[in-house]
Design a protein around this motif. Sequence first.
Motif, mmCIF file in Angstrom:
data_model
loop_
_atom_site.group_PDB
_atom_site.id
_atom_site.type_symbol
_atom_site.label_atom_id
_atom_site.label_comp_id
_atom_site.label_asym_id
_atom_site.label_seq_id
_atom_site.Cartn_x
_atom_site.Cartn_y
_atom_site.Cartn_z
ATOM 1 N N UNK A 122 0.931 -1.350 0.177
ATOM 2 C CA UNK A 122 0.146 0.029 0.297
ATOM 3 C C UNK A 122 0.923 1.268 -0.020
ATOM 4 N N UNK A 123 0.256 2.406 -0.357
ATOM 5 C CA UNK A 123 1.150 3.749 -0.469
ATOM 6 C C UNK A 123 1.787 3.732 0.793
ATOM 7 N N UNK A 124 3.089 4.180 0.939
ATOM 8 C CA UNK A 124 3.895 4.442 2.161
ATOM 9 C C UNK A 124 3.307 5.471 3.011
ATOM 10 N N UNK A 125 2.653 6.465 2.275
ATOM 11 C CA UNK A 125 1.896 7.605 3.294
ATOM 12 C C UNK A 125 0.759 6.940 3.877
ATOM 13 N N UNK A 126 0.013 6.148 3.053
ATOM 14 C CA UNK A 126 -1.055 5.431 3.886
ATOM 15 C C UNK A 126 -0.529 4.538 5.035
ATOM 16 N N UNK A 127 0.384 3.902 4.815
ATOM 17 C CA UNK A 127 1.015 3.084 6.110
ATOM 18 C C UNK A 127 1.508 3.545 7.256
ATOM 19 N N UNK A 128 2.208 4.959 6.600
ATOM 20 C CA UNK A 128 2.520 5.775 7.830
ATOM 21 C C UNK A 128 1.484 6.492 8.596
ATOM 22 N N UNK A 129 0.472 6.731 7.829
ATOM 23 C CA UNK A 129 -0.820 7.330 8.903
ATOM 24 C C UNK A 129 -1.317 6.331 9.644
ATOM 25 N N UNK A 130 -1.378 4.894 8.894
ATOM 26 C CA UNK A 130 -2.061 3.689 9.850
ATOM 27 C C UNK A 130 -1.043 3.449 10.984
ATOM 28 N N UNK A 131 0.029 3.301 10.953
ATOM 29 C CA UNK A 131 0.912 3.047 11.673
ATOM 30 C C UNK A 131 1.762 3.840 12.484
ATOM 31 N N UNK A 132 1.113 5.053 12.657
ATOM 32 C CA UNK A 132 1.765 6.372 13.232
ATOM 33 C C UNK A 132 2.035 5.963 14.819
ATOM 34 N N UNK A 133 1.021 5.546 15.312
ATOM 35 C CA UNK A 133 1.584 4.981 17.093
ATOM 36 C C UNK A 133 2.756 4.092 16.948
ATOM 37 N N UNK A 134 2.856 3.113 16.296
ATOM 38 C CA UNK A 134 3.766 2.159 16.246
ATOM 39 C C UNK A 134 5.148 2.860 15.795
ATOM 40 N N UNK A 135 4.939 3.758 14.728
ATOM 41 C CA UNK A 135 6.203 4.424 14.197
ATOM 42 C C UNK A 135 6.673 5.447 15.271
ATOM 43 N N UNK A 136 5.889 5.928 16.085
ATOM 44 C CA UNK A 136 6.477 6.642 17.222
ATOM 45 C C UNK A 136 6.776 6.057 18.522
ATOM 46 N N UNK A 137 6.480 4.955 18.668
ATOM 47 C CA UNK A 137 6.764 4.028 19.756
ATOM 48 C C UNK A 137 8.303 3.934 19.992
ATOM 49 N N UNK A 138 8.771 4.394 21.507
ATOM 50 C CA UNK A 138 10.120 4.389 21.706
ATOM 51 C C UNK A 138 10.722 3.260 21.695
ATOM 52 N N UNK A 139 10.047 2.214 21.971
ATOM 53 C CA UNK A 139 10.517 0.743 22.301
ATOM 54 C C UNK A 139 11.061 0.364 20.818
ATOM 55 N N UNK A 140 12.204 -0.607 20.948
ATOM 56 C CA UNK A 140 12.423 -1.540 19.835
ATOM 57 C C UNK A 140 11.275 -2.112 19.236
#
Length: 302
Positions: free
Chosen positions: A231-249
């Motif tokens: 899927x378009x990376x911008x869509x994935x970035x929006x859907x996974x915003x919480x995970x991408x911002x997660x400070x844990x590995x």
Amino acid sequence: MAGPILTAGDLAVRLEQGTVAVLDATVNLGRPAHDGDHTSSSGRPGWEQAHIPGSHHVDLLHDLTDPAALYHFARPSPEALTAHLANLGIHDGTSVVTYDRSGGIWASRLWWLLDWIGIEAAVLDGGFAAWEAAGLPVSVLTPDSVTEIPAPALAACGQPASVDNVRAGRWVERADLERWLRDEAEATVLCALNPEAYAGEVPTRYARRGHIPGTGNLPARSLLAPDGRFRPLDDLRADLAGLLADPAPIWVYCGGGISAATLGLALTALGRDDVALYDGSLEEWSADGSLPIERGRADAGR
């Protein structure tokens, strides 16, 4: 290469320029008919029938695995991996594109191995189906044909890639997951299986159904469009915003360390550089009756 996901058109340009080697990583692995059903076979026959011109087939089922491991598809040592790739003409400085004919999971797994040992690599978005859909040429291996070595491989030196380029932090082991369950390690742990397999509602290839307790579920297939492309990376970035911002590995696993590589690829493309894969995944974990497994669906990680 600009990123780890490449379009068919971009690959065609690079092949014409002679700047990339192409590897088909397909393995045939059907849905299990019953618990413990791990029927699989090499994807080479399909590659022989039709493949991207100049590509090689590599065997993740036998050649690029650790024969001493107690589970399928275990990663080989860096030395064994670089030696096998050298036989294909792939050395330091060779750029590689991986693809498959099975929805991208095998190409992602091979990409993970290549990236681990420091080889510049990308995955063909949508795999062989996308290549064909773009109307690009296809080769057939006949008894009289000679397998072609990609142009950059012919120009490469004869030494295997250096194991000095191996990237640390790309794998976690069973012991790491056990420490995480005891709250002795910080990580967000995700299972890449589909919701039915995660919940233990369908037959599994492994000893027990379900998932490692407390782990979240992010199905690898949820990252893909119906045609098999990401899927378009911008869509994935929006859907996974919480995970991408997660400070844990982020630690990822699945049944056998294959679908999880698709999560690793996508998260890398989205900017995370701290993703590690549990290679043994549920095949190793479920085989030990002393380790906990739970059933049921969940939407979030621990």
